[in-house]
Motif scaffolding. Structure first.
Motif, PDB file in Angstrom:
ATOM      1  N   LEU A 108       0.830  -1.206   0.000  1.00  0.00           N
ATOM      2  CA  LEU A 108       0.000   0.000   0.000  1.00  0.00           C
ATOM      3  C   LEU A 108       0.865   1.257   0.000  1.00  0.00           C
ATOM      4  N   LYS A 111       2.330   2.211  -3.484  1.00  0.00           N
ATOM      5  CA  LYS A 111       1.315   2.905  -4.292  1.00  0.00           C
ATOM      6  C   LYS A 111       1.391   2.607  -5.788  1.00  0.00           C
ATOM      7  N   ASP A 112       1.959   1.450  -6.170  1.00  0.00           N
ATOM      8  CA  ASP A 112       2.003   1.059  -7.582  1.00  0.00           C
ATOM      9  C   ASP A 112       0.757   0.283  -7.994  1.00  0.00           C
ATOM     10  N   PRO A 114      -3.416  -0.480  -7.316  1.00  0.00           N
ATOM     11  CA  PRO A 114      -4.607   0.106  -6.692  1.00  0.00           C
ATOM     12  C   PRO A 114      -4.929  -0.589  -5.360  1.00  0.00           C
ATOM     13  N   PRO A 115      -5.320   0.170  -4.335  1.00  0.00           N
ATOM     14  CA  PRO A 115      -5.556  -0.410  -3.015  1.00  0.00           C
ATOM     15  C   PRO A 115      -6.575  -1.548  -3.024  1.00  0.00           C
ATOM     16  N   ALA A 147      -5.682   0.979   3.969  1.00  0.00           N
ATOM     17  CA  ALA A 147      -5.643   1.551   2.621  1.00  0.00           C
ATOM     18  C   ALA A 147      -6.230   2.956   2.602  1.00  0.00           C
ATOM     19  N   ARG A 148      -7.310   3.156   3.332  1.00  0.00           N
ATOM     20  CA  ARG A 148      -7.932   4.489   3.394  1.00  0.00           C
ATOM     21  C   ARG A 148      -7.022   5.500   4.080  1.00  0.00           C
ATOM     22  N   VAL A 150      -3.550   5.286   4.008  1.00  0.00           N
ATOM     23  CA  VAL A 150      -2.377   5.506   3.155  1.00  0.00           C
ATOM     24  C   VAL A 150      -2.752   6.191   1.839  1.00  0.00           C
ATOM     25  N   GLN A 151      -3.891   5.795   1.254  1.00  0.00           N
ATOM     26  CA  GLN A 151      -4.295   6.313  -0.047  1.00  0.00           C
ATOM     27  C   GLN A 151      -5.732   6.795  -0.044  1.00  0.00           C
ATOM     28  N   GLU A 153      -7.124   9.215  -1.366  1.00  0.00           N
ATOM     29  CA  GLU A 153      -7.569   9.700  -2.675  1.00  0.00           C
ATOM     30  C   GLU A 153      -8.145   8.575  -3.542  1.00  0.00           C
ATOM     31  N   ALA A 154      -7.768   7.346  -3.289  1.00  0.00           N
ATOM     32  CA  ALA A 154      -8.271   6.209  -4.079  1.00  0.00           C
ATOM     33  C   ALA A 154      -9.697   5.847  -3.707  1.00  0.00           C
TER      34      ALA A 154
END
Length: 157
Positions: A108, A111-112, A114-115, A147-148, A150-151, A153-154
């Motif tokens: 995660l 970031k390569d 998708p979560p 995941a929410r 760390v990322q 925006e996803a």
């Protein structure tokens, strides 16, 4: 020899499973990351056992996840703690799940991928280790929270 997209996907999935196993082994046997990486690449990837043949893992994915998980263990563990129920800090959970959360947390952070793919892949790994079928739901909930964090925006629509 060219590798199909499907074969590449299978190799990455195998690398994720091997990462969880290797992180578990590092903790259980107090081995260094370099020793474990060497052992897995030399003896586990594509090995044949009585139970069957082990899949060939993607070496680059395996090395990246191992190094990222080890280098970022403290922040990954803190992120995992925030996703767990207060009464169950990461130190109290089964070492298998600790290794899984470290491997998934590492991916995660890279970031390569998708979560949602990372979550799905590691829930699949959890199913391989699950005793009573409840663990994959637990893993899914913890990884979704991580995941929410760390990322974020996803997850916006």
């Amino acid at each position: 020899m060219t590798i199909s997209n499907n074969q590449r996907r299978k190799m990455k999935s195998a690398a994720r499973l091997y990462t969880v196993q290797a992180l578990f082994q590092m903790e259980a046997a107090s081995q260094t990351v370099d020793a474990v990486i060497r052992e897995f690449e030399d003896h586990r990837f594509g090995a044949t056992y009585e139970e069957g043949e082990m899949a060939e893992g993607d070496v680059d994915t395996f090395r990246l996840l191992m190094e990222k998980a080890v280098d970022n263990q403290a922040p990954i563990d803190q992120m995992t703690d925030r996703a767990l129920v207060a009464k169950w800090p990461i130190a109290r959970i089964d070492p298998t799940w600790r290794a899984l959360f470290r491997a998934a947390g590492a991916e995660l952070m890279v970031k390569d991928t998708p979560p949602k793919v990372v979550i799905s892949e590691f829930v699949g790994v959890a199913e391989a280790f699950s005793q009573d079928g409840k663990e994959p739901k637990f893993v899914n909930a913890v990884l979704d929270h991580m995941a929410r964090e760390v990322q974020p925006e996803a997850f916006t629509t």
